[in-house]
Design a protein around this motif. Structure first.
Motif, PDB file in Angstrom:
ATOM      1  N   PRO A  82       0.802  -1.230   0.000  1.00  0.00           N
ATOM      2  CA  PRO A  82       0.000   0.000   0.000  1.00  0.00           C
ATOM      3  C   PRO A  82       0.833   1.277   0.000  1.00  0.00           C
ATOM      4  CG  PRO A  82      -0.892  -1.564   1.572  1.00  0.00           C
ATOM      5  CD  PRO A  82       0.424  -2.115   1.112  1.00  0.00           C
ATOM      6  N   VAL A  83       1.980   1.267   0.694  1.00  0.00           N
ATOM      7  CA  VAL A  83       2.836   2.453   0.699  1.00  0.00           C
ATOM      8  C   VAL A  83       3.392   2.711  -0.693  1.00  0.00           C
ATOM      9  CG1 VAL A  83       5.027   3.368   1.531  1.00  0.00           C
ATOM     10  CG2 VAL A  83       3.417   2.356   3.138  1.00  0.00           C
ATOM     11  N   ALA A  84       3.844   1.670  -1.382  1.00  0.00           N
ATOM     12  CA  ALA A  84       4.372   1.840  -2.736  1.00  0.00           C
ATOM     13  C   ALA A  84       3.284   2.354  -3.686  1.00  0.00           C
ATOM     14  CB  ALA A  84       4.944   0.513  -3.244  1.00  0.00           C
ATOM     15  N   LEU A 120      -6.699   3.646  -5.507  1.00  0.00           N
ATOM     16  CA  LEU A 120      -5.727   2.560  -5.708  1.00  0.00           C
ATOM     17  C   LEU A 120      -5.091   2.078  -4.404  1.00  0.00           C
ATOM     18  CD1 LEU A 120      -3.972   3.773  -8.994  1.00  0.00           C
ATOM     19  CD2 LEU A 120      -5.865   2.180  -8.716  1.00  0.00           C
ATOM     20  N   PRO A 121      -4.632   2.947  -3.492  1.00  0.00           N
ATOM     21  CA  PRO A 121      -4.012   2.420  -2.257  1.00  0.00           C
ATOM     22  C   PRO A 121      -4.971   1.590  -1.413  1.00  0.00           C
ATOM     23  CG  PRO A 121      -3.473   4.739  -2.563  1.00  0.00           C
ATOM     24  CD  PRO A 121      -4.539   4.416  -3.548  1.00  0.00           C
ATOM     25  N   ARG A 176      -7.088  -6.700  -3.406  1.00  0.00           N
ATOM     26  CA  ARG A 176      -8.067  -6.990  -4.469  1.00  0.00           C
ATOM     27  C   ARG A 176      -7.404  -6.683  -5.805  1.00  0.00           C
ATOM     28  NH1 ARG A 176     -12.746  -3.149  -2.652  1.00  0.00           N
ATOM     29  NH2 ARG A 176     -13.795  -4.017  -4.504  1.00  0.00           N
ATOM     30  N   TRP A 177      -6.593  -7.584  -6.282  1.00  0.00           N
ATOM     31  CA  TRP A 177      -5.714  -7.314  -7.418  1.00  0.00           C
ATOM     32  C   TRP A 177      -6.456  -7.102  -8.733  1.00  0.00           C
ATOM     33  CZ3 TRP A 177      -2.091  -5.847  -4.667  1.00  0.00           C
ATOM     34  CH2 TRP A 177      -1.647  -6.554  -3.553  1.00  0.00           C
ATOM     35  N   ARG A 229      -9.032  -0.351 -11.930  1.00  0.00           N
ATOM     36  CA  ARG A 229      -9.046   1.067 -11.582  1.00  0.00           C
ATOM     37  C   ARG A 229      -7.765   1.767 -12.021  1.00  0.00           C
ATOM     38  NH1 ARG A 229     -11.949   0.976  -5.574  1.00  0.00           N
ATOM     39  NH2 ARG A 229     -13.909   0.054  -6.325  1.00  0.00           N
ATOM     40  N   ALA A 230      -6.639   1.041 -12.015  1.00  0.00           N
ATOM     41  CA  ALA A 230      -5.401   1.629 -12.535  1.00  0.00           C
ATOM     42  C   ALA A 230      -5.540   1.927 -14.026  1.00  0.00           C
ATOM     43  CB  ALA A 230      -4.225   0.679 -12.285  1.00  0.00           C
TER      44      ALA A 230
END
Length: 526
Positions: free
Chosen positions: A134-136, A221-222, A229-230, A236-237
């Motif tokens: 999530p940070v990335a 996205l984060p 949920r890939w 969404r990306a």
């Protein structure tokens, strides 16, 4: 090209710091406002770190969508005389439109609000510090979200630059701009209500839609990454990247159209000429005198000048928002009853700098030896001839909407009293220290060098002068609120009191006008 335009942006900021006091104050105020907004937004995002993941994600999507809308709309209202705001200034530069687009986009990064957006977006790292992935993703979201905001601002501003050259385009820009400014004025209470609904889950359906839309896909996205949920993350990306691509293509197309020698200006001029050919019956209704000529000119301004149209368009928007404010927020129901006095105050404040709209054309009145009191009276009457009936109608409508029919006389008297007293103050202040305004035919929301600080100063002085003068009207209105029979007294005293002050102010402002006419003309020409 990127390096050249980045250097140009830095030099423009440096030159503004070396300019006059008003330019420095404007820059400092803008930087402080941008940084303050970034600090508040970053604080909210950091606070969401301690909220449940679903609530934090919903809050980020709503805030991000609002930021993107602000970037798309506010540049239309806050654009100044920056040479990089309109690409037509680079029409003679032998550079392909695509390279110029990249350079102008890069140049927009070195602005206070762009830096503030980037800093606030980086706070997403704190919000989603719930794992390495999530940070990335939050870092990528911050970069992609900032780029989306910048592209939205450049695309809309570039496309609108060609539209406002025509009369219909300018009128559309005015309507949209006034609506947005009015909504921003009531955004605080509404955002509080939105926050309450987020906590109770009342906006889950809206957030779900925003998360798949161009407004909120990048900001969701984060949250999806933290939930692992890939497939949803990939979808969404794709929406977020497609939004950037579409915005870039729109920006590039708008830039090419703006740089093209022929454009929409020709059609706009044709419409203006057609509108000017309408039969003119106004002159036959007014006295054949210098005062009548000034009144005729002022009435024309209210009908044809898009800078005056801002106030006209604002009236129904502000009226509806004020009447609906108790339903939208937790404001007391009595707030809607004060819509009439507020509209009267709004109209009076439009006159605080009214003479500045003349610009260099003020020499017409000076060369015709129009007396100061005739000028002051004509300008006030040009607004009151339609402003007084509108204010009266709004006051009656607020009493009916608030189910306080017994307060209608008091609200009408208070509203007209506020309107007339405010117009009296404006009759003096507008000739004491007029500040720069956009030239005729330009974007009415664009800034001019040194206008911000001077506008705040003049409005502060006008507000300080209004407060004691409006005290009698306020006392009678409070009394009538408890004793409705007093409202009939206010219905008579309010307009008479305001008319008396206006008569005195017309003579006082006329003396200032007569003694400072050449100085006023010189200042307006600058």
């Amino acid at each position: 090209m990127v390096g050249v335009l980045l250097g140009l942006r830095v030099r423009l900021l440096r030159n503004q710091l070396r300019g006059g006091t008003e330019q420095v104050v404007l820059l400092v105020v803008g930087v402080l406002f941008a940084l303050g907004t970034a600090v508040v937004a970053a604080g909210v995002l950091a606070g969401l770190r301690f909220a449940p993941l679903d609530l934090a994600g919903a809050g980020v999507v709503v805030l991000g969508a609002l930021a993107l809308v602000a970037w798309a709309v506010l540049p239309l209202l806050l654009s100044s005389d920056d040479v990089m705001a309109d690409p037509v200034r680079f029409a003679l530069v032998p550079v392909p439109p695509r390279r110029l687009a990249v350079g102008l986009l890069a140049g927009s990064v070195v602005t206070p609000f762009a830096v503030a957006t980037a800093l606030a977006s980086l706070a997403l790292v704190i919000t989603f510090s719930r794992g390495a992935v999530p940070v990335a993703v939050a870092v990528v979201t911050a970069a992609l979200g900032t780029l989306t905001c910048l592209l939205a601002g450049r695309a809309v501003l570039t496309a609108a630059a060609s539209l406002v050259s025509g009369r219909r385009g300018r009128e559309a820009t005015i309507a949209v701009g006034v609506l947005v400014l009015s909504l921003l004025g009531f955004s605080g209470p509404v955002l509080v209500r939105v926050g309450e609904q987020l906590r109770t889950g009342s906006l889950d359906a809206l957030v779900a839609v925003l998360a798949w839309s161009p407004l909120g896909a990048v900001w969701s996205l984060p949250t999806v990454a933290a939930q692992a949920r890939w497939p949803v993350l990939a979808g969404r990306a794709a929406v977020a990247v497609a939004t950037v691509v579409v915005l870039w293509l729109c920006y590039e197309r708008a830039l090419e159209a703006r740089l093209r020698p022929s454009g929409a200006v020709r059609g706009g001029r044709g419409r203006d000429r057609a509108s000017d050919s309408r039969p003119d019956r106004l002159a036959r209704l007014l006295p054949d005198s210098p005062a009548g000529a000034q009144l005729e000119r002022s009435l024309r301004y209210w009908v044809r000048d898009n800078r005056y149209a801002v106030s006209v368009v604002a009236l129904p928007v502000v009226t509806l928002l004020l009447l609906a404010l108790p339903a939208l927020t937790d404001a007391p129901a009595g707030v809607a009853l004060l819509t009439g006095p507020f509209v009267g105050l709004l109209l009076a404040f439009t006159m605080l700098n009214e003479i500045a709209f003349d610009g260099g054309a003020l020499w017409l009145a000076l060369s015709a030896a129009v007396r100061g009191r005739d000028d002051r009276a004509a300008r006030a009457l040009a607004m009151l001839v339609w402003g007084a009936p509108v204010t009266t109608a709004v006051a009656v409508a607020s009493a009916v909407a608030g189910d306080r029919h017994d307060l209608a006389p008091a609200l009408v008297g208070a509203s007209l009293g506020v309107l007339l007293v405010g117009t009296a103050v404006a009759a003096v202040t507008s000739v004491l220290y007029p500040y720069p305004v956009p030239p005729a035919g330009s974007n009415p929301f664009s800034g001019t060098s040194g206008s911000g600080a001077a506008a705040l100063l003049q409005q502060a002085v006008g507000g300080l002068a209004l407060a004691p003068l409006l005290a009698p009207v306020g006392v009678l209105l409070v009394w009538a609120w408890a004793t409705p029979a007093v409202g009939w007294v206010l219905a008579l005293v309010g307009p008479l009191y305001g008319a008396l002050l206006l008569a005195v102010a017309v003579r006082l402002g006329g003396r200032v006008y007569d003694s400072r006419g050449p100085e006023l003309l010189a200042r307006l020409r600058r």
